[in-house]
Design a protein around this motif. Structure first.
Motif, PDB file in Angstrom:
ATOM      1  N   ARG A 130     101.958  29.314  77.664  1.00 27.29           N
ATOM      2  CA  ARG A 130     102.185  29.603  76.248  1.00 27.29           C
ATOM      3  C   ARG A 130     101.818  31.045  75.917  1.00 27.29           C
ATOM      4  O   ARG A 130     102.515  31.709  75.128  1.00 27.29           O
ATOM      5  N   ILE A 131     100.750  31.528  76.523  1.00 32.18           N
ATOM      6  CA  ILE A 131     100.360  32.918  76.293  1.00 32.18           C
ATOM      7  C   ILE A 131     101.412  33.864  76.859  1.00 32.18           C
ATOM      8  O   ILE A 131     101.776  34.876  76.236  1.00 32.18           O
ATOM      9  N   THR A 132     101.940  33.547  78.032  1.00 34.49           N
ATOM     10  CA  THR A 132     102.980  34.378  78.645  1.00 34.49           C
ATOM     11  C   THR A 132     104.233  34.399  77.782  1.00 34.49           C
ATOM     12  O   THR A 132     104.864  35.453  77.595  1.00 34.49           O
ATOM     13  N   ASP A 133     104.620  33.242  77.251  1.00 35.76           N
ATOM     14  CA  ASP A 133     105.804  33.175  76.383  1.00 35.76           C
ATOM     15  C   ASP A 133     105.609  34.038  75.131  1.00 35.76           C
ATOM     16  O   ASP A 133     106.529  34.744  74.697  1.00 35.76           O
ATOM     17  N   ALA A 134     104.407  33.980  74.558  1.00 35.59           N
ATOM     18  CA  ALA A 134     104.130  34.798  73.374  1.00 35.59           C
ATOM     19  C   ALA A 134     104.171  36.280  73.710  1.00 35.59           C
ATOM     20  O   ALA A 134     104.691  37.094  72.937  1.00 35.59           O
ATOM     21  N   ALA A 135     103.625  36.650  74.878  1.00 36.20           N
ATOM     22  CA  ALA A 135     103.655  38.053  75.292  1.00 36.20           C
ATOM     23  C   ALA A 135     105.083  38.520  75.526  1.00 36.20           C
ATOM     24  O   ALA A 135     105.459  39.648  75.169  1.00 36.20           O
ATOM     25  N   ARG A 136     105.904  37.644  76.099  1.00 35.41           N
ATOM     26  CA  ARG A 136     107.301  37.999  76.342  1.00 35.41           C
ATOM     27  C   ARG A 136     108.050  38.198  75.017  1.00 35.41           C
ATOM     28  O   ARG A 136     108.869  39.107  74.886  1.00 35.41           O
ATOM     29  N   MET A 137     107.766  37.343  74.034  1.00 40.55           N
ATOM     30  CA  MET A 137     108.393  37.497  72.724  1.00 40.55           C
ATOM     31  C   MET A 137     107.943  38.796  72.051  1.00 40.55           C
ATOM     32  O   MET A 137     108.744  39.471  71.392  1.00 40.55           O
ATOM     33  N   ALA A 138     106.670  39.147  72.249  1.00 37.03           N
ATOM     34  CA  ALA A 138     106.159  40.385  71.650  1.00 37.03           C
ATOM     35  C   ALA A 138     106.830  41.608  72.256  1.00 37.03           C
ATOM     36  O   ALA A 138     107.107  42.586  71.551  1.00 37.03           O
ATOM     37  N   THR A 139     107.112  41.567  73.563  1.00 37.92           N
ATOM     38  CA  THR A 139     107.778  42.709  74.192  1.00 37.92           C
ATOM     39  C   THR A 139     109.194  42.902  73.677  1.00 37.92           C
ATOM     40  O   THR A 139     109.742  43.999  73.761  1.00 37.92           O
ATOM     41  N   HIS A 140     109.787  41.837  73.133  1.00 37.57           N
ATOM     42  CA  HIS A 140     111.134  41.930  72.565  1.00 37.57           C
ATOM     43  C   HIS A 140     111.100  42.184  71.056  1.00 37.57           C
ATOM     44  O   HIS A 140     112.127  42.067  70.385  1.00 37.57           O
ATOM     45  N   GLY A 141     109.917  42.490  70.521  1.00 35.92           N
ATOM     46  CA  GLY A 141     109.816  42.888  69.124  1.00 35.92           C
ATOM     47  C   GLY A 141     109.397  41.798  68.167  1.00 35.92           C
ATOM     48  O   GLY A 141     109.260  42.057  66.969  1.00 35.92           O
ATOM     49  N   SER A 142     109.185  40.569  68.631  1.00 38.23           N
ATOM     50  CA  SER A 142     108.778  39.482  67.752  1.00 38.23           C
ATOM     51  C   SER A 142     107.258  39.433  67.688  1.00 38.23           C
ATOM     52  O   SER A 142     106.602  38.846  68.556  1.00 38.23           O
TER      53      SER A 142
END
Length: 360
Positions: A90-102
């Protein structure tokens, strides 16, 4: 960075769990084997082919047990590793979303506190700060563009008037262009100062904050007299460290703000310095209009001027307290704005104290 593909952490943990179970099973079977062969048993008749019989009886059972342990270790390890690594996923998914601007997404990991939940909460706090910073930068860029566009538009209008109306007073146009150009230069210099302070690209030196306050007060005394404002100063030796130029700019902005945002006449500004445990304090207080706590909390935002966005001959470029806030943070200090019940505001600056004999 490009990396060669490897085994997933879940698979590594699964193999580790299965390997540990197999090792424990092998040690247990070895202990049983030693027990059967080395420990004498009452009433047991040892025949010559006893060992061979034990091997034939024990070996199939041992193989079956080891096979069961292998399957159990792999299946159980895979399930346990998945459950243990779910928060990390879940932390990785959130980090991935943050890298795409979310930046609005939050993990909000449930359950009691452990290492993963502490990491998730820290990551959520980081996302919140980053989102607020990005929003602040966007608002700042929009306001800065608007503020820079205004003097350019006025200059263009004045030049168009001078070109299309040759009978217009040239001296008046030049004077107005000078005022507009000066404002644009002041705004640009303020933006550069903000950028410099935010990057902390300065050398720390030994500074007496009381001397900064004294110099700023003397410099702005003519402006105070022009606006009918009385300045009262008091204070003690207040040693700290930082950039003398930036701290002087900070103090000057505070005193300037207190002078120009005051009563129409017979206003007062109080400037004082003092020492608290581990900190030095600069307080600038002034009379003026009654302010609400909500309004006071917005005054350090860029391009906020008093009760509204105003344009007067002394309003500045709207970055005075924004610069103060940035310089304060760059010096690891705190800035507190408190409305006075009778009108005006009290601004308190706290900076870390240093020994007067410590090198900056």
């Amino acid at each position: 960075m490009d990396r060669a593909p490897g085994l997933s952490v879940r698979l590594k943990l699964t193999l580790s769990y299965a390997g540990f179970v197999m090792l424990a099973g092998a040690l247990l079977l070895a202990a049983v084997w030693v027990f059967l062969n080395r420990v004498p048993h009452p009433g047991l008749i040892i025949e010559p082919d006893y060992r061979l019989a034990v091997v034939r009886t024990f070996a199939p059972t041992a193989v079956a047990v080891m096979g069961f342990l292998l399957v159990f270790g792999l299946a159980g390890g895979w399930i346990l590793a998945g459950r243990m690594l779910d928060p990390l996923t879940r932390i990785t998914d959130a980090a991935r979303m943050a890298t795409h601007g979310s930046l609005a997404h939050r993990i909000r990991l449930p359950g009691r506190m452990d290492e993963f939940r502490e990491l998730a909460d820290t990551f959520d706090a980081m996302l919140a700060r980053l989102e607020a910073h990005v929003d602040e930068q966007r608002r700042f860029a929009a306001n800065a563009s608007h503020e820079l566009r205004t003097p350019l538009a006025i200059s263009k209008t004045l030049l168009d008037v001078a070109r299309t109306d040759p009978n217009h007073d040239t001296g008046e146009i030049i004077d107005r262009l000078h005022v507009v150009n000066t404002r644009a230069i002041d705004l640009t210099e303020a933006l550069l100062l903000l950028s410099r302070a935010d990057r902390r690209s300065f050398t720390r030196e030994h500074v007496d904050l009381s001397l900064m306050a004294e110099e700023a007060t003397e410099t702005l005394l003519p402006l105070a007299e022009k606006h009918g404002v009385t300045i009262e100063t008091s204070g003690d030796f207040t040693p700290t460290s930082g950039s003398p130029a930036l701290l002087l700019q900070l103090t000057t902005n505070l005193v300037h703000n207190a002078i120009v945002h005051n009563l129409p006449e017979q206003g007062t500004v109080w400037v004082s310095t003092g020492v608290r445990p581990g900190a030095v304090v600069l307080t600038v207080e002034n009379t003026g209009e009654i302010l609400t706590p909500q309004l006071a909390s917005t005054l350090t935002e860029p391009f906020q001027r008093g009760t509204e966005r105003i344009r007067t001959d002394h309003a500045g470029v709207g970055l005075g307290l924004a610069i103060v806030k940035t310089i304060t943070h760059a010096h690891d200090g705190t800035l507190t704005l408190t409305p006075r019940a009778v009108g005006g505001i009290r601004i308190t600056l706290e900076l870390p104290a240093t020994s007067p004999h410590t090198a900056g």
